[in-house]
Write a protein that holds these residues in place. Structure first.
Motif, PDB file in Angstrom:
ATOM      1  N   VAL A  45     -10.523  -3.464  21.489  1.00  0.00           N
ATOM      2  CA  VAL A  45     -10.800  -4.089  20.196  1.00  0.00           C
ATOM      3  C   VAL A  45      -9.832  -3.562  19.146  1.00  0.00           C
ATOM      4  O   VAL A  45      -9.736  -2.343  18.924  1.00  0.00           O
ATOM      5  CB  VAL A  45     -12.252  -3.829  19.767  1.00  0.00           C
ATOM      6  CG1 VAL A  45     -12.513  -4.385  18.372  1.00  0.00           C
ATOM      7  CG2 VAL A  45     -13.216  -4.453  20.776  1.00  0.00           C
ATOM      8  N   ALA A  46      -9.105  -4.467  18.508  1.00  0.00           N
ATOM      9  CA  ALA A  46      -8.140  -4.081  17.476  1.00  0.00           C
ATOM     10  C   ALA A  46      -8.817  -3.265  16.381  1.00  0.00           C
ATOM     11  O   ALA A  46      -9.940  -3.566  15.966  1.00  0.00           O
ATOM     12  CB  ALA A  46      -7.493  -5.335  16.878  1.00  0.00           C
ATOM     13  N   GLY A  47      -8.127  -2.213  15.942  1.00  0.00           N
ATOM     14  CA  GLY A  47      -8.653  -1.362  14.884  1.00  0.00           C
ATOM     15  C   GLY A  47      -9.440  -0.174  15.396  1.00  0.00           C
ATOM     16  O   GLY A  47      -9.770   0.721  14.610  1.00  0.00           O
ATOM     17  N   SER A  48      -9.746  -0.158  16.701  1.00  0.00           N
ATOM     18  CA  SER A  48     -10.525   0.954  17.253  1.00  0.00           C
ATOM     19  C   SER A  48      -9.656   1.958  18.001  1.00  0.00           C
ATOM     20  O   SER A  48     -10.163   2.952  18.498  1.00  0.00           O
ATOM     21  CB  SER A  48     -11.620   0.426  18.191  1.00  0.00           C
ATOM     22  OG  SER A  48     -11.073  -0.093  19.400  1.00  0.00           O
ATOM     23  N   GLN A  65       3.914  -1.194  27.997  1.00  0.00           N
ATOM     24  CA  GLN A  65       3.307  -2.405  28.545  1.00  0.00           C
ATOM     25  C   GLN A  65       1.837  -2.233  28.876  1.00  0.00           C
ATOM     26  O   GLN A  65       1.056  -3.179  28.777  1.00  0.00           O
ATOM     27  CB  GLN A  65       4.078  -2.818  29.805  1.00  0.00           C
ATOM     28  CG  GLN A  65       3.547  -4.069  30.489  1.00  0.00           C
ATOM     29  CD  GLN A  65       4.344  -4.425  31.730  1.00  0.00           C
ATOM     30  OE1 GLN A  65       5.357  -3.781  32.037  1.00  0.00           O
ATOM     31  NE2 GLN A  65       3.899  -5.443  32.447  1.00  0.00           N
ATOM     32  N   TYR A  66       1.451  -1.016  29.248  1.00  0.00           N
ATOM     33  CA  TYR A  66       0.085  -0.774  29.711  1.00  0.00           C
ATOM     34  C   TYR A  66      -0.735   0.030  28.701  1.00  0.00           C
ATOM     35  O   TYR A  66      -1.771   0.582  29.053  1.00  0.00           O
ATOM     36  CB  TYR A  66       0.114  -0.064  31.071  1.00  0.00           C
ATOM     37  CG  TYR A  66       0.819  -0.885  32.129  1.00  0.00           C
ATOM     38  CD1 TYR A  66       0.201  -1.984  32.709  1.00  0.00           C
ATOM     39  CD2 TYR A  66       2.126  -0.590  32.517  1.00  0.00           C
ATOM     40  CE1 TYR A  66       0.849  -2.755  33.659  1.00  0.00           C
ATOM     41  CE2 TYR A  66       2.780  -1.362  33.469  1.00  0.00           C
ATOM     42  CZ  TYR A  66       2.142  -2.439  34.032  1.00  0.00           C
ATOM     43  OH  TYR A  66       2.785  -3.212  34.969  1.00  0.00           O
ATOM     44  N   TYR A  67      -0.274   0.074  27.446  1.00  0.00           N
ATOM     45  CA  TYR A  67      -1.016   0.803  26.419  1.00  0.00           C
ATOM     46  C   TYR A  67      -1.870  -0.164  25.606  1.00  0.00           C
ATOM     47  O   TYR A  67      -1.345  -1.059  24.927  1.00  0.00           O
ATOM     48  CB  TYR A  67      -0.078   1.574  25.490  1.00  0.00           C
ATOM     49  CG  TYR A  67      -0.836   2.357  24.440  1.00  0.00           C
ATOM     50  CD1 TYR A  67      -1.472   3.549  24.767  1.00  0.00           C
ATOM     51  CD2 TYR A  67      -0.964   1.877  23.142  1.00  0.00           C
ATOM     52  CE1 TYR A  67      -2.208   4.255  23.823  1.00  0.00           C
ATOM     53  CE2 TYR A  67      -1.682   2.578  22.189  1.00  0.00           C
ATOM     54  CZ  TYR A  67      -2.304   3.767  22.542  1.00  0.00           C
ATOM     55  OH  TYR A  67      -3.043   4.459  21.599  1.00  0.00           O
ATOM     56  N   CYS A  68      -3.174   0.003  25.685  1.00  0.00           N
ATOM     57  CA  CYS A  68      -4.142  -0.788  24.907  1.00  0.00           C
ATOM     58  C   CYS A  68      -3.885  -2.285  25.035  1.00  0.00           C
ATOM     59  O   CYS A  68      -4.078  -3.055  24.089  1.00  0.00           O
ATOM     60  CB  CYS A  68      -4.143  -0.376  23.444  1.00  0.00           C
ATOM     61  SG  CYS A  68      -4.649   1.339  23.164  1.00  0.00           S
ATOM     62  N   ALA A  69      -3.463  -2.712  26.217  1.00  0.00           N
ATOM     63  CA  ALA A  69      -3.187  -4.128  26.471  1.00  0.00           C
ATOM     64  C   ALA A  69      -4.331  -4.752  27.266  1.00  0.00           C
ATOM     65  O   ALA A  69      -5.227  -4.057  27.756  1.00  0.00           O
ATOM     66  CB  ALA A  69      -1.871  -4.266  27.231  1.00  0.00           C
ATOM     67  N   SER A 111      -9.392   5.732  18.139  1.00  0.00           N
ATOM     68  CA  SER A 111      -9.254   6.193  16.770  1.00  0.00           C
ATOM     69  C   SER A 111     -10.589   5.999  16.025  1.00  0.00           C
ATOM     70  O   SER A 111     -10.737   5.061  15.234  1.00  0.00           O
ATOM     71  CB  SER A 111      -8.125   5.418  16.069  1.00  0.00           C
ATOM     72  OG  SER A 111      -7.980   5.841  14.731  1.00  0.00           O
ATOM     73  N   PRO A 112     -11.617   6.852  16.249  1.00  0.00           N
ATOM     74  CA  PRO A 112     -11.581   7.969  17.190  1.00  0.00           C
ATOM     75  C   PRO A 112     -11.939   7.582  18.629  1.00  0.00           C
ATOM     76  O   PRO A 112     -11.566   8.259  19.563  1.00  0.00           O
ATOM     77  CB  PRO A 112     -12.619   8.921  16.630  1.00  0.00           C
ATOM     78  CG  PRO A 112     -13.630   8.020  16.000  1.00  0.00           C
ATOM     79  CD  PRO A 112     -12.855   6.862  15.441  1.00  0.00           C
ATOM     80  N   HIS A 113     -12.672   6.478  18.823  1.00  0.00           N
ATOM     81  CA  HIS A 113     -13.071   6.047  20.162  1.00  0.00           C
ATOM     82  C   HIS A 113     -12.872   4.538  20.277  1.00  0.00           C
ATOM     83  O   HIS A 113     -13.329   3.779  19.422  1.00  0.00           O
ATOM     84  CB  HIS A 113     -14.538   6.396  20.453  1.00  0.00           C
ATOM     85  CG  HIS A 113     -14.803   7.871  20.451  1.00  0.00           C
ATOM     86  ND1 HIS A 113     -14.332   8.718  21.422  1.00  0.00           N
ATOM     87  CD2 HIS A 113     -15.487   8.644  19.589  1.00  0.00           C
ATOM     88  CE1 HIS A 113     -14.712   9.947  21.162  1.00  0.00           C
ATOM     89  NE2 HIS A 113     -15.417   9.931  20.050  1.00  0.00           N
ATOM     90  N   THR A 114     -12.215   4.120  21.316  1.00  0.00           N
ATOM     91  CA  THR A 114     -11.901   2.709  21.480  1.00  0.00           C
ATOM     92  C   THR A 114     -13.137   1.907  21.871  1.00  0.00           C
ATOM     93  O   THR A 114     -13.949   2.350  22.687  1.00  0.00           O
ATOM     94  CB  THR A 114     -10.823   2.527  22.562  1.00  0.00           C
ATOM     95  OG1 THR A 114      -9.717   3.370  22.261  1.00  0.00           O
ATOM     96  CG2 THR A 114     -10.355   1.086  22.618  1.00  0.00           C
ATOM     97  N   SER A 115     -13.257   0.730  21.299  1.00  0.00           N
ATOM     98  CA  SER A 115     -14.251  -0.243  21.730  1.00  0.00           C
ATOM     99  C   SER A 115     -13.557  -1.291  22.595  1.00  0.00           C
ATOM    100  O   SER A 115     -12.355  -1.526  22.450  1.00  0.00           O
ATOM    101  CB  SER A 115     -14.914  -0.915  20.521  1.00  0.00           C
ATOM    102  OG  SER A 115     -15.654   0.033  19.777  1.00  0.00           O
TER     103      SER A 115
END
Length: 240
Positions: free
Chosen positions: A132-135, A142-146, A230-234
């Motif tokens: 989720v953008a912003g989290s 290529q494989y970072y938060c994609a 940032s701090p935890h990804t959703s």
């Protein structure tokens, strides 16, 4: 008398470690019964999700586990695909292959998450993972938060010898390992290393159709995604 009160107030405002939020969506034309297995028991291991519906759940940091979709379940929890012991809430039981898997290891070294969509145990439904953008923190690669996943209908292109049928139609596609049980297809024995278990014809077909999904046991480099919260990804987990 003020000091204890201040301590209580401070503790009440301390952030919880359990603040990854997973948005689970069913965009399929049918009901999906979500299965969950991991080192923390979430939602008693599963729930029914009607078509077009969404359910948000809180997932603790350090969670390691998997989500999958079950199809064709009756009121007793007996499912056509992904069955977890004939129950609606899997309660610690794994899913019966073949099933498409969303896999997570959260809060690793430096707060980094690892995730992938796996076809190693076969396929039953299109599935994708979207951070989720912003989290999450900024990063590159290529494989970072994609987006990870397999959005193609592999049942329609499944090789005949791997097809699972129900009601006159193909409802799932087995892995070559489950079907043929050989060391070469299961990446074991003399084929139990990345060097001796290169991708084979069935895995190549899956990888071509779904390049952002794990297709065989040593497909790590082209299938494992990372994300730092940032701090935890959703995450959104979407079926179909």
């Amino acid at each position: 008398m003020l000091a204890p009160l201040l301590i209580l107030v401070t503790c009440a405002w301390m952030p919880s470690r359990a603040n990854h939020v997973f948005h689970i969506r069913n965009q399929c034309s049918q009901t999906v019964w979500v299965g969950i297995l991991g080192n923390h028991l979430l939602e008693q291991g599963g729930f029914q999700l009607n078509r077009g519906s969404r359910r948000d759940i809180t997932v603790p940091d350090q969670f390691s586990g998997r989500f999958w979709g079950r199809t064709g379940c009756d009121s007793h929890g007996v499912c056509v695909t992904g069955d977890c012991g004939h129950r609606i809430q899997c309660n610690g039981a794994g899913g019966q292959p073949p099933a498409t898997l969303a896999e997570f290891t959260l809060g690793g070294y430096g707060g980094q998450d690892f995730y992938d969509v796996s076809l190693v145990d076969g396929y039953n439904l299109p599935l994708k993972i979207v951070p989720v953008a912003g989290s999450y923190a900024k990063g590159s690669g290529q494989y970072y938060c994609a987006v990870a996943g397999c959005e193609r209908d592999l049942n329609s292109m499944c090789p005949g010898e791997l097809q699972i049928h129900h009601g006159g139609r193909t409802v799932a596609c087995q892995s070559a390992c489950a079907k043929f049980n050989t060391d070469a297809f299961c990446c074991r024995g003399s084929h139990g290393t990345p060097q001796t278990c290169p991708t084979f014809s069935f895995a190549q077909a899956f990888k071509k159709a779904c390049p952002l999904a794990y297709s065989y046991a040593y497909d790590d480099k082209a299938s494992t995604f990372t994300c730092r919260g940032s701090p935890h990804t959703s995450y959104t987990i979407q079926f179909c």
